[in-house]
Design a protein around this motif. Structure first.
Motif: not given
Lengths: 262, 206
Positions: A214, A217-218, A220-221, A224, A226, B32-34
């Motif tokens: 998690r 992922a956070l 990475a998001e 930005g 992709t 999703t990326i997650h």
């Protein structure tokens, strides 16, 4: 098996060349069917293996693996050889010996099977040597980049990169959990202990890893990300890649011609 | 060799059918990326679950199929239950196969249909049941199917056509039954272990 830093011909080849070579060698392992041709393939791959200058410990492990593969193949084919003619050396379970005898049709060790097993183990040896040459002469990230350039989807490439990053972290985490549980009095001896250990290890390991997933992922998001990969290292085909590909293509053509058109 | 090529065609048709039906029913959603990172985590966990078997337990004669199937199926099914989407099974199994090829076995595309078949079969099964391991019965069915398909394909297609190694039918039967039993037990373990993990995952425990 892990990457070994050296300055050899194989280390300098483009990862795409190595992937294509591995596909071609895998095809050769399937196509070649005479003891002599299999031995020649094995000898070439053995030369390739020593050309990447492997450490002594790796050579020792490889020899051990090969001995194991040879013993296993010779024994299994001694039992399961079904081509005719076949000469039984000795019978373990006769055909008329109860339920198991009827189920199996009798179990014997066949002389031709032992020889067939010894010849077939050359395929195992070739496959083992080939994988060692590729894994020891290429960074995993370069292999992933090579796969991506050959058309493997970006999502799979991204997944593989993340998986490789996860592996050492998972090993460390598993060790930490086991030590913590032992300190709290968990006994892991015997079969029951191992099963309990598996159960008590898996849950916290997965939950902790999901927490890490998690966080990754956070991060990475937020940045930005992709899923598309930019490349610091550009892959380039050199003259030696073309030579390697031409040689292996020629070998494939000759093998196919000898197998199917003679 | 013809059997191997036919099996490859079959595998890709099966995959095509699974993903075509999935697209038509709008079951295929973007990951999703997650979710991709969670799937990557399970590829690594599958690799780790297999290590004790590669280093020691596989030398125990006769019961390796049973012993290997249990942790593999348990970890796989926890992953599928965490990301219950069409494509998860294929991504985890194929990702694990590629990962172990990159790290230890060397890239060999001839083995890819073996991994894809294991994934596609589960996808088709979940599509037909419209149930992504939501019940214990579904998990048992998926486990048994995985064991059957994987071992039959290995002993009748992969081993003879890639290694030229042949096995007697009684041996294949015994190994397949062991693989099915092991996968069934692994499915039950995975199902029960996944409950607290999913609970922690969905309700803020993470």
């Amino acid at each position: 098996m892990r990457y070994v830093s050296r300055a050899t011909l194989f280390h300098n080849l483009d990862p795409r060349t190595k992937i294509l070579m591995s596909l071609a060698c895998a095809c050769l392992i399937v196509i070649l069917n005479t003891p002599m041709s299999l031995f020649c393939l094995f000898a070439v791959l053995l030369l390739a293996f020593f050309s990447i200058k492997p450490p002594f410990s790796v050579v020792k492990t490889t020899l051990y693996l090969m001995a194991m593969a040879m013993v296993a193949t010779v024994i299994s084919q001694g039992f399961f050889y079904y081509f005719q003619p076949r000469t039984p050396l000795f019978t373990i379970i006769p055909e008329d010996a109860g339920f198991f005898g009827r189920l199996t049709g009798g179990i014997s060790v066949y002389r031709e099977g032992l020889i067939y097993g010894a010849v077939q183990s050359m395929r195992f040896f070739s496959a083992t040597l080939l994988s060692m040459v590729i894994v020891m002469s290429t960074y995993p990230s370069d292999l992933i980049l090579g796969l991506k350039k050959l058309g493997v989807p970006e999502k799979i490439g991204f997944m593989l990169t993340v998986s490789i990053r996860f592996l050492p972290a998972l090993g460390e985490e598993a060790k930490r959990i086991l030590i913590a549980q032992r300190l709290r009095g968990l006994r892991l001896k015997g079969l029951r202990g191992s099963i309990r250990g598996f159960r008590f290890l898996v849950e916290p390991l997965i939950i902790d890893s999901l927490r890490k997933a998690r966080r990754i992922a956070l991060a990475a998001e937020v940045r930005g990300f992709t899923g598309r990969r930019t490349e610091i290292k550009k892959l380039r085909f050199l003259w030696m890649d073309w030579v390697a590909l031409s040689t292996i293509s020629l070998a494939i053509i000759l093998a196919v011609k000898n197998r199917f058109y003679v | 060799m013809n059997s191997y090529i036919s099996s490859m065609v079959f595998v890709f048709i099966l995959g095509g059918v699974a993903f075509y039906v999935g697209l038509r029913r709008r079951l295929i959603k973007n990951f999703t990326i997650h979710e991709l990172i969670v799937i990557a985590l399970f590829c690594s966990l599958l690799y780790i679950a297999g290590l004790p078997f590669k280093f020691g337990l596989s030398r125990i004669p006769f019961i390796h199929s049973f012993a290997y199937s249990i942790p593999f199926t348990a970890v796989l099914f926890i992953g599928i239950r965490l990301v219950p989407k069409l494509g998860t099974a294929t991504l985890i199994i194929f990702g694990h196969s590629l990962l172990s090829q990159i790290i230890s076995r060397g890239i060999n595309p001839l083995w890819w249909p073996y991994a894809l078949l294991a994934g596609f079969t589960l996808e088709v099964y979940f599509l037909c049941c419209r149930n992504y391991l939501e019940s214990r019965v579904n998990a048992i069915g998926a486990g048994v199917l995985r064991g059957f398909v994987v071992y039959i394909y290995f002993y009748y297609i992969s081993a003879p056509y890639i290694w030229h190694i042949y096995y007697a039918p009684w041996y294949v039967l015994i190994q397949t039954l062991q693989g099915m039993t092991g996968s069934c037990i692994g499915a039950l373990i995975g199902f029960s272990l996944s409950k607290p993990i999913i609970s922690a995952y969905r309700h803020g425990g993470l």
